[in-house]
Design an enzyme around this catalytic site. Structure first.
Site, PDB file in Angstrom:
ATOM      1  N   LYS A 191      12.218  10.160  -7.069  1.00 17.75           N
ATOM      2  CA  LYS A 191      10.966  10.755  -6.583  1.00 17.75           C
ATOM      3  C   LYS A 191      10.520   9.966  -5.361  1.00 17.75           C
ATOM      4  O   LYS A 191       9.951   8.892  -5.442  1.00 17.75           O
ATOM      5  CB  LYS A 191       9.855  10.746  -7.636  1.00 17.75           C
ATOM      6  N   GLY A 244       6.523   0.006  -5.045  1.00 18.85           N
ATOM      7  CA  GLY A 244       5.231   0.552  -4.636  1.00 18.85           C
ATOM      8  C   GLY A 244       4.141  -0.457  -4.913  1.00 18.85           C
ATOM      9  O   GLY A 244       4.391  -1.663  -4.995  1.00 18.85           O
ATOM     10  N   SER A 245       2.944   0.041  -5.098  1.00 18.62           N
ATOM     11  CA  SER A 245       1.799  -0.867  -5.224  1.00 18.62           C
ATOM     12  C   SER A 245       1.718  -1.476  -6.628  1.00 18.62           C
ATOM     13  O   SER A 245       2.252  -0.923  -7.599  1.00 18.62           O
ATOM     14  CB  SER A 245       0.517  -0.103  -4.921  1.00 18.62           C
ATOM     15  N   THR A 246       1.019  -2.580  -6.722  1.00 19.75           N
ATOM     16  CA  THR A 246       0.841  -3.256  -8.010  1.00 19.75           C
ATOM     17  C   THR A 246       0.051  -2.366  -8.969  1.00 19.75           C
ATOM     18  O   THR A 246       0.353  -2.312 -10.171  1.00 19.75           O
ATOM     19  CB  THR A 246       0.167  -4.622  -7.779  1.00 19.75           C
ATOM     20  N   GLY A 249       2.366  -0.014 -10.403  1.00 18.14           N
ATOM     21  CA  GLY A 249       3.264  -0.775 -11.275  1.00 18.14           C
ATOM     22  C   GLY A 249       2.696  -0.927 -12.683  1.00 18.14           C
ATOM     23  O   GLY A 249       3.407  -0.757 -13.683  1.00 18.14           O
ATOM     24  N   GLU A 267       9.083  -3.548  -8.021  1.00 20.13           N
ATOM     25  CA  GLU A 267       9.003  -4.242  -6.721  1.00 20.13           C
ATOM     26  C   GLU A 267       7.645  -3.888  -6.146  1.00 20.13           C
ATOM     27  O   GLU A 267       7.439  -2.762  -5.696  1.00 20.13           O
ATOM     28  CB  GLU A 267      10.085  -3.726  -5.768  1.00 20.13           C
ATOM     29  N   CYS A 301       6.241  -4.726   2.713  1.00 17.94           N
ATOM     30  CA  CYS A 301       5.735  -5.481   1.560  1.00 17.94           C
ATOM     31  C   CYS A 301       5.744  -6.986   1.798  1.00 17.94           C
ATOM     32  O   CYS A 301       4.891  -7.706   1.290  1.00 17.94           O
ATOM     33  CB  CYS A 301       6.545  -5.129   0.325  1.00 17.94           C
ATOM     34  N   GLU A 398      -3.756  -7.065  -0.147  1.00 14.61           N
ATOM     35  CA  GLU A 398      -2.681  -6.500   0.671  1.00 14.61           C
ATOM     36  C   GLU A 398      -3.271  -5.334   1.465  1.00 14.61           C
ATOM     37  O   GLU A 398      -3.683  -4.332   0.884  1.00 14.61           O
ATOM     38  CB  GLU A 398      -1.538  -6.012  -0.219  1.00 14.61           C
TER      39      GLU A 398
HETATM   40  P1  NAD Z   1       2.152   3.676  -4.414  1.00 17.03           P
HETATM   41  O1  NAD Z   1       2.229   2.809  -5.602  1.00 17.03           O
HETATM   42  O2  NAD Z   1       0.911   4.405  -4.147  1.00 17.03           O
HETATM   43  O3  NAD Z   1       3.294   4.782  -4.446  1.00 17.03           O
HETATM   44  C1  NAD Z   1       4.666   4.458  -4.593  1.00 17.03           C
HETATM   45  C2  NAD Z   1       5.359   5.585  -5.315  1.00 17.03           C
HETATM   46  O4  NAD Z   1       4.812   5.676  -6.623  1.00 17.03           O
HETATM   47  C3  NAD Z   1       5.169   6.949  -4.664  1.00 17.03           C
HETATM   48  O5  NAD Z   1       6.365   7.678  -4.794  1.00 17.03           O
HETATM   49  C4  NAD Z   1       4.068   7.573  -5.523  1.00 17.03           C
HETATM   50  O6  NAD Z   1       4.086   8.971  -5.536  1.00 17.03           O
HETATM   51  C5  NAD Z   1       4.427   7.012  -6.889  1.00 17.03           C
HETATM   52  N1  NAD Z   1       3.329   7.005  -7.851  1.00 17.03           N
HETATM   53  C6  NAD Z   1       1.998   6.940  -7.603  1.00 17.03           C
HETATM   54  N2  NAD Z   1       1.307   6.976  -8.765  1.00 17.03           N
HETATM   55  C7  NAD Z   1       2.213   7.059  -9.762  1.00 17.03           C
HETATM   56  C8  NAD Z   1       2.125   7.115 -11.176  1.00 17.03           C
HETATM   57  N3  NAD Z   1       0.955   7.108 -11.808  1.00 17.03           N
HETATM   58  N4  NAD Z   1       3.264   7.164 -11.892  1.00 17.03           N
HETATM   59  C9  NAD Z   1       4.461   7.152 -11.285  1.00 17.03           C
HETATM   60  N5  NAD Z   1       4.617   7.125  -9.940  1.00 17.03           N
HETATM   61  C10 NAD Z   1       3.508   7.070  -9.189  1.00 17.03           C
HETATM   62  O7  NAD Z   1       2.566   2.758  -3.187  1.00 17.03           O
HETATM   63  P2  NAD Z   1       2.651   3.193  -1.681  1.00 17.03           P
HETATM   64  O8  NAD Z   1       1.269   3.227  -1.164  1.00 17.03           O
HETATM   65  O9  NAD Z   1       3.515   4.382  -1.517  1.00 17.03           O
HETATM   66  O10 NAD Z   1       3.486   1.990  -1.046  1.00 17.03           O
HETATM   67  C11 NAD Z   1       2.883   0.848  -0.610  1.00 17.03           C
HETATM   68  C12 NAD Z   1       3.047  -0.259  -1.628  1.00 17.03           C
HETATM   69  O11 NAD Z   1       4.425  -0.483  -1.908  1.00 17.03           O
HETATM   70  C13 NAD Z   1       2.543  -1.580  -1.124  1.00 17.03           C
HETATM   71  O12 NAD Z   1       1.796  -2.215  -2.136  1.00 17.03           O
HETATM   72  C14 NAD Z   1       3.811  -2.372  -0.841  1.00 17.03           C
HETATM   73  O13 NAD Z   1       3.698  -3.755  -0.895  1.00 17.03           O
HETATM   74  C15 NAD Z   1       4.729  -1.865  -1.878  1.00 17.03           C
HETATM   75  N6  NAD Z   1       6.111  -2.097  -1.469  1.00 17.03           N
HETATM   76  C16 NAD Z   1       6.807  -3.083  -2.122  1.00 17.03           C
HETATM   77  C17 NAD Z   1       8.123  -3.364  -1.748  1.00 17.03           C
HETATM   78  C18 NAD Z   1       8.908  -4.446  -2.463  1.00 17.03           C
HETATM   79  O14 NAD Z   1      10.119  -4.529  -2.274  1.00 17.03           O
HETATM   80  N7  NAD Z   1       8.283  -5.270  -3.270  1.00 17.03           N
HETATM   81  C19 NAD Z   1       8.718  -2.645  -0.723  1.00 17.03           C
HETATM   82  C20 NAD Z   1       7.965  -1.651  -0.086  1.00 17.03           C
HETATM   83  C21 NAD Z   1       6.662  -1.379  -0.471  1.00 17.03           C
END
Ligand code: NAD
Length: 500
Positions: A191, A244-246, A249, A267, A301, A398
């Site tokens: 996804k 994605g975001s904490t 997570g 991650e 990130c 962040e």
């Molecule tokens: P996000 O958490 O909003 O979204 C990431 C993904 O999760 C998207 O595909 C989104 O649709 C999905 N998602 C959102 N809510 C969900 C839920 N309830 N259940 C399952 N999936 C869900 O993050 P973002 O805004 O897209 O990305 C930015 C974040 O990602 C930043 O915090 C960044 O630090 C982090 N990031 C981390 C790394 C790493 O390697 N640690 C790399 C890139 C980005």
């Protein structure tokens, strides 16, 4: 900051968007509801494409296809060398289509086109190649059991994997998750982020052309709270690998805990320190610090967004920084001289601007930037704050935007304590030629990656991932392969024994 001259790279071909439907069991299909959502070009704020909006029922279909391909299909049963051959072909097709993929990510995510075309898409191909090379080298161990038994382990693919990715580098995210999963013999439901769904669909098409069997790679485009949540709570998915975001997570881990106890790898976000000691060469470090924080509009990130400078070189650092930031070019990411394009969408743009306001309100000094650009698109000036204290929101949160906080420190002990005073632990930069300081600091910082006298030194073989609330489970390197495998222990008596 400088504005770009408006001339696009002369060789750019703006591609037609060919793939906008879900990819399930080897076919592009509409969502069951027939609904679509818009993906927006952040350069223009215009709709780039209408994309199929997958939901729970579509995830169910994708998981069914992936489950069938895993339980009955050839992929997990193929000799590793055959998976390697197909993956190498897939990687070659990615290289052949690098220009088109680069243009898609530039339009969808705002990634710089020259970098995407020159390095980043080929980097995704190389990630797939790296794991292709591992596909026929996955083996367990022979064990020395204490009694008269022969024991050994098998490394088996973990099963059906949900891969949920963010929007900042859509191609890298696809390759670093799908590559090791395929090499391990898993089948996947991907996804991609709703902001940047397009390149994942293109990769699925290339994988099919390379010979990846139907059902092995499935793509469900859609929103996190619907399609993403359906993946993380699905009873027939064995692992979710998430970037994605904490905040998200937490939700994914909760969903896994209250569904089938699937494995989870997270991650997550970061607030990485970039530490400059007094012996560092300021002329060399300033451009590195700028790129380390502002690269990809600060949407990375591991961005080194907390810059700690030892007091002896603080003034010199700031005056060099002022010179360099004047030449930092913001503009259309298709233009070859541009350093910084637009933020990915309106939501991120508003979020970054609100943090800039908060920085001013909480008493930090605005050293440069601080405004949105007066033009169409989500462009923000590279913004630098000084006189930042560790408790200000711009130093703790962040921001995921082009905002740098510069702070002064006196001693090694002080900077270690302050660098670690964050809930995150993704990366850190240590700039010094003093071996003792480099060793002490790199061992004392609680973060998954430490770059000494370099930054963003990514490599296929270098695992990346977090400590603390930046998550657990690595992407990249051979560590990443492990999460797509599970260990089976087998024991048998060596000869007739009382245990038979
Ligand atoms: P996000 O958490 O909003 O979204 C990431 C993904 O999760 C998207 O595909 C989104 O649709 C999905 N998602 C959102 N809510 C969900 C839920 N309830 N259940 C399952 N999936 C869900 O993050 P973002 O805004 O897209 O990305 C930015 C974040 O990602 C930043 O915090 C960044 O630090 C982090 N990031 C981390 C790394 C790493 O390697 N640690 C790399 C890139 C980005």
């Amino acid at each position: 900051m400088a504005q770009s001259n408006g001339k696009l790279e002369h060789s750019v071909k703006i591609p037609e968007i060919k793939f906008t439907k879900l990819f399930i069991n080897g076919e592009f299909v509409n969502s069951i509801s027939g609904k679509t959502f818009e993906t927006i070009d952040p350069r223009t704020e215009q709709v780039l494409a209408q994309v199929a909006e997958g939901d729970k029922e579509d995830v169910d279909l994708a998981v069914k296809a992936a489950r069938h391909a895993f339980d009955e299909g050839p992929w997990p049963r193929l000799p590793g060398a055959e998976r390697r051959r197909i993956m190498l072909k897939f990687a070659d097709l990615v290289d052949e289509n690098a220009e088109e993929l680069a243009a898609i990510d530039t339009m969808d995510a705002g990634n710089l086109y020259s970098f995407a075309k020159g390095q980043y898409i080929h980097g995704a191909a190389n990630q797939i190649r790296y794991y292709a090379g591992a596909a026929d080298k996955i083996h367990g161990e022979t064990l020395k059991m204490s009694r008269e038994f022969q024991g050994y382990t098998l490394m088996e693919p973990i099963g059906v994997v949900g891969l949920i990715t963010p929007w900042n580098f859509p191609s890298t995210m696809f390759a670093i998750k799908v590559g090791p999963a395929l090499a391990a013999g898993c089948t996947v439901v991907v996804k991609p982020a709703e902001q940047t769904p397009l390149s994942a669909l293109y990769y699925a098409h290339l994988a099919k052309r390379a010979g990846v069997p139907d059902g092995v790679i499935n793509i469900v485009t859609g929103y996190g709270s619907t399609a993403g949540a359906a993946i993380s709570s699905h009873m027939d998915i064995d692992l979710v690998s998430f970037t994605g975001s904490t905040v998200t997570g937490h939700r994914i881990m909760q969903a896994a805990a209250t569904s089938n106890l699937k494995s989870v790898c997270l991650e997550l976000g970061g607030k990485s320190p970039f530490i400059i000691f007094k012996d560092a060469d300021v002329d060399k470090i300033v451009p590195l610090a700028l790129i380390g924080c502002l690269y990809n509009q600060g949407q990375i990130c591991v961005a080194g967004s907390r810059i700690f400078v030892q007091e002896e070189i603080y003034d010199k650092f700031l005056s060099k920084l002022e010179e360099h930031v004047k030449n930092w070019v913001v503009g259309d990411p298709f233009e070859p001289n541009v350093h910084q394009g637009p933020q990915v969408d309106k939501k991120q743009y508003d979020k970054v601007l609100s943090y800039i306001e908060l920085g001013k309100k909480q008493g930090a000094t605005l050293f440069s930037g601080g405004e949105a650009l007066d033009r169409k698109g989500y462009y923000i000036e590279p913004t630098i704050f000084t006189d930042v204290t560790d408790d200000m929101a711009i130093a703790t949160d962040e921001i995921f935007g082009p905002v740098m906080s510069v702070m002064k420190f006196k001693t090694v002990e002080e900077v270690i304590r302050r660098a670690n005073s964050t809930k995150y632990g993704l990366a850190a930069g240590v700039m010094t030629n003093d071996l003792n300081i480099a060793n002490t600091v790199s061992r004392s910082i609680k973060a998954g990656t430490i770059w000494i006298n370099c930054y963003f030194a990514f490599d296929d073989d270098l695992p990346i991932g977090g400590y603390k609330m930046s998550g657990f489970g690595k992407d990249m390197g051979m560590d990443a392969l492990q999460k797509y495998l599970k260990t089976k222990s087998i024991a048998t008596p060596i000869y007739n024994s009382p245990w038979l």
